[in-house]
Enzyme design. Structure first.
Site, PDB file in Angstrom:
ATOM      1  N   HIS A  39       0.842  -1.191   0.000  1.00 11.75           N
ATOM      2  CA  HIS A  39       0.000   0.000   0.000  1.00 11.75           C
ATOM      3  C   HIS A  39       0.876   1.240   0.000  1.00 11.75           C
ATOM      4  CE1 HIS A  39       0.548   1.533   4.170  1.00 11.75           C
ATOM      5  NE2 HIS A  39       0.869   0.274   4.421  1.00 11.75           N
ATOM      6  N   CYS A  40       0.280   2.341  -0.483  1.00  8.35           N
ATOM      7  CA  CYS A  40       0.947   3.636  -0.404  1.00  8.35           C
ATOM      8  C   CYS A  40       0.126   4.510   0.537  1.00  8.35           C
ATOM      9  CB  CYS A  40       1.081   4.263  -1.788  1.00  8.35           C
ATOM     10  SG  CYS A  40      -0.505   4.501  -2.623  1.00  8.35           S
ATOM     11  N   ALA A  41       0.133   5.814   0.354  1.00 11.13           N
ATOM     12  CA  ALA A  41      -0.544   6.701   1.296  1.00 11.13           C
ATOM     13  C   ALA A  41      -2.057   6.556   1.262  1.00 11.13           C
ATOM     14  CB  ALA A  41      -0.163   8.155   1.001  1.00 11.13           C
ATOM     15  N   ARG A  58      -3.752   4.088  -1.257  1.00 12.33           N
ATOM     16  CA  ARG A  58      -4.247   2.989  -2.080  1.00 12.33           C
ATOM     17  C   ARG A  58      -3.711   1.634  -1.629  1.00 12.33           C
ATOM     18  NH1 ARG A  58      -2.478   5.633  -7.881  1.00 12.33           N
ATOM     19  NH2 ARG A  58      -2.933   7.788  -7.333  1.00 12.33           N
ATOM     20  N   ARG A  69      -2.538  -1.687  -3.078  1.00 18.76           N
ATOM     21  CA  ARG A  69      -1.993  -2.045  -4.393  1.00 18.76           C
ATOM     22  C   ARG A  69      -1.830  -3.559  -4.465  1.00 18.76           C
ATOM     23  NH1 ARG A  69       1.376   2.362  -6.713  1.00 18.76           N
ATOM     24  NH2 ARG A  69       0.900   4.277  -5.578  1.00 18.76           N
TER      25      ARG A  69
END
Length: 654
Positions: A31-33, A35, A37
């Site tokens: 995951h990012c900030a 989303r 993924r």
């Protein structure tokens, strides 16, 4: 994470796993900030349309062969934790996921992604410098600041701090690029220091002809000893080249002399390439990009601005917007001003106006309100993905309205000559880096006002022709007890005609109780859905009807089950028993198994679990009951495998 949230996220994880094609289709997850993924073996197996309707999801799209599901800042961390644990991928990092995804990308996608990664690493420093530049500009225009020695001194220090990162930006870019492409970051720093060395003539002074430039002759080539201040493109290229040289020499140089010789060869070869090949090529590219952008402003005029701001968010959709960071940095280095930033900013806020337009048209729809309001708030801080993928692109006409609003904002930017003194921040925070010259702050507000109103109004107008507004079914009260034949277009499962009602029998021996009586807020408040619960007399759970096992949790304390007609339930053994990590549980079925009514699904050591201090109540939750169905629950009392516990019956909305 408290138990209530965890159980809610477990339901989301089960549903997402099913909708992306099952565990066997998942290669990796991170995951990012904002989303979650997921890299899949086969993206065609993912039901993107259904994923859009998953609880708490604000949108979904495929980018760089990653299925990216937008949940929002903070929330995505918790959902990732549960989803990754559910799929045995909790230790996978974002870099691991990128490696998996990169194998599936085409060359252009890899270049764009790599460029993005370079600037992501140094963006905090760029943002700090940009905001300090804006603050210094504001303070510098205030008379009482100029008249007060202390305030003047503080503003002077702010100005120094803000200019430092931009003055040494090529060094930061070379460092980040070398790190991104696998080289030792310190060698990228060394190369950046060479580019900005005091032994070289300052690039800006040389361009103005105020300093004498020494020329060397190497291999018959004239090499001008000019620094690379503002050479962002050159720094990108040198970071890449330095990384590849470092990797090459680390492999080729014998280990006994590698520590001394490898970095020496990397630095020497890199320096020669910098002055003879990379430097001239990079300067040519930089000049070409800057000249093209300046040409656009001088020759296309207002039309060029309108086209750029109108279409810029479409570039975000296809994932090419990451290149703008390098272009903006180069534009600032060459001209001292950045006219792209306000154009991108009005393009962003216009999409927010489109979200508000869609919200007004569907204001009675609860799910729309839950989706639109957080998406609009994200837009105010320059993050448009929730708005774009969750609403505007999904329903088509809002994206058109937003693009028109962006074009109108671009026209205002053109006529007011609005520019920025930095990059990396937009919309509300972006006003801090607006160039204050010529009433810049006022013009910034006007341009954004025009863009948001334009996006809002155009979405309302287009919606009259392209959108069919319907009442939200979830806001209506069901009238149960009516036996109606299902409509011809209703979902059929396994080619079996759906009946007027389904009967779910007892799934555990014991005492049936109402869901409201379970001593846990998540279950009693029906956060995961309605159903019943059993206080078990023994440690066995059976299938309540014929169906298929969708998913068995790794901890064996819960499983998701689908009846032969597609009705989904979650059977959860105990409260907070996920903490036992499978201890005292034994599953007799696995994912995708077909089962018959009364078949043993899970055994558990009831006494041991209770000794550990856990409640062993077993809720059966209907997690995704269609609006045309209603539950009819039997009265609390003794339960066996022959007890009719729940009837799922058709009803009509009125």
């Amino acid at each position: 994470m408290d138990a209530n949230k965890r159980q809610r996220y477990e339901k989301i994880s089960i549903e997402l796993t099913r909708l992306v094609g099952g565990r066997e289709n998942i290669q990796g997850v991170a995951h990012c900030a904002t989303r979650l993924r997921i890299v899949l073996n086969d993206n065609d197996l993912a039901d993107l349309k259904a994923i859009e309707d998953v609880e708490l999801a604000k949108g979904v799209f495929v980018a760089g062969d990653q299925v990216q599901i937008i949940f929002g800042a903070g929330l995505v961390n918790d959902i990732y934790e549960v989803f990754a644990e559910h799929n045995n991928m909790k230790n996978m990092s974002l870099s691991d996921l990128k490696t998996v995804a990169n194998k599936k990308m085409n060359p252009l996608q890899r270049i764009i992604k790599a460029l993005s990664d370079v600037f992501v690493d140094i963006m905090p420093g760029i943002l700090a410098a940009a905001l300090l530049t804006g603050l210094s500009g504001v303070l510098g225009n205030l008379e009482f600041v100029q008249a007060n020695d202390t305030l003047f001194g503080i503003n002077r220090l702010i100005n120094i701090a803000s200019g430092a990162i931009f003055g040494f930006l090529p060094l930061a870019v070379a460092y980040s690029a070398c790190k991104r492409f696998g080289g030792r970051p310190i060698l990228g720093i060394v190369m950046g220091c060479i580019m900005l060395s005091d032994s070289l003539a300052n690039a800006y002074s040389a361009a103005q002809g105020t300093v004498e430039v020494t020329t060397l002759h190497i291999f018959g080539l004239g090499v001008d000893l000019v620094g690379f201040q503002g050479g962002i493109i050159v720094a990108l290229l040198m970071g890449f080249v330095t990384a590849k040289l470092d990797i090459f020499f680390e492999k080729k140089v014998p280990e006994v002399i590698r520590l001394l010789l490898s970095p020496l060869l990397t630095t020497l070869t890199g320096a020669l390439l910098l002055f003879t090949v990379i430097g001239p090529v990079g300067r040519g590219l930089s000049s070409g990009i800057t000249n093209a952008l300046v040409w656009m402003t001088q020759n296309l005029g207002v039309f060029g601005y309108a086209i750029f701001s109108g279409l810029q968010q479409l570039v975000v959709i296809i994932g090419l917007h990451h290149i703008f960071g390098a272009i903006e940095a180069q534009l600032l280095a060459d001209t001292g001003r950045n006219f792209l930033n306000p154009l991108m900013s009005v393009a962003i806020i216009a999409q927010g106006g489109a979200v508000l337009g869609y919200l007004v048209r569907h204001r009675r729809n609860v799910k729309t309100r839950e989706l639109c309001i957080p998406s609009f708030i994200s837009v105010l801080f320059g993050i448009t993905e929730p708005a774009l993928f969750g609403i505007n692109l999904r329903y088509r006409f809002p994206i058109i309205g937003g693009c028109i609003g962006g074009a109108l904002g671009g026209i205002v930017v053109y006529f007011t000559k609005l520019t920025a003194v930095g990059f990396g921040t937009t919309v509300l925070p972006g006003i801090a880096i607006a160039d204050p010259a010529g009433n810049g702050y006022v013009n910034y507000i006007i341009a954004h006002g025009v863009a948001i109103v334009g996006g809002f109004v155009m979405t309302l107008i287009l919606g009259k022709f392209m959108d069919k507004v319907s009442d939200d079914v979830s806001n209506k009260m069901p009238v149960s007890g009516l036996n109606l034949e299902p409509k011809a277009d209703e979902k059929q499962t396994a080619d079996v005609k759906e009946p007027m009602e389904e009967v779910f029998f007892g799934y555990a021996d014991g005492q049936m109780i109402a869901m409201e009586d379970v001593k846990d807020d998540t279950f009693s408040n029906k956060v995961l859905g309605d159903g019943i619960a059993v206080i078990p007399a023994s440690g066995k759970v059976y299938a309540p009807t014929d169906g298929t096992i969708i998913s068995v949790f790794d901890t064996k304390h819960a499983l998701c089950f689908s009846s032969r007609y597609g009705t989904e339930i979650l059977i959860h053994i105990g409260v907070d028993t996920v903490n036992l990590k499978g201890k005292y549980f034994k599953a007799h079925v696995k994912d995708n198994d077909s089962v018959k009514k009364g078949q043993l699904l899970v055994e558990f050591d009831k006494d041991q679990i209770e000794r550990e201090g856990y409640d062993t109540v077993i809720p059966m939750i209907f997690t995704d009951l269609p609006d045309e169905k209603v539950l009819e629950k039997s009265a609390p009392g003794p339960m066996t495998a022959e007890t009719k516990s729940v009837i799922v019956r058709s009803h009509i909305e009125r």
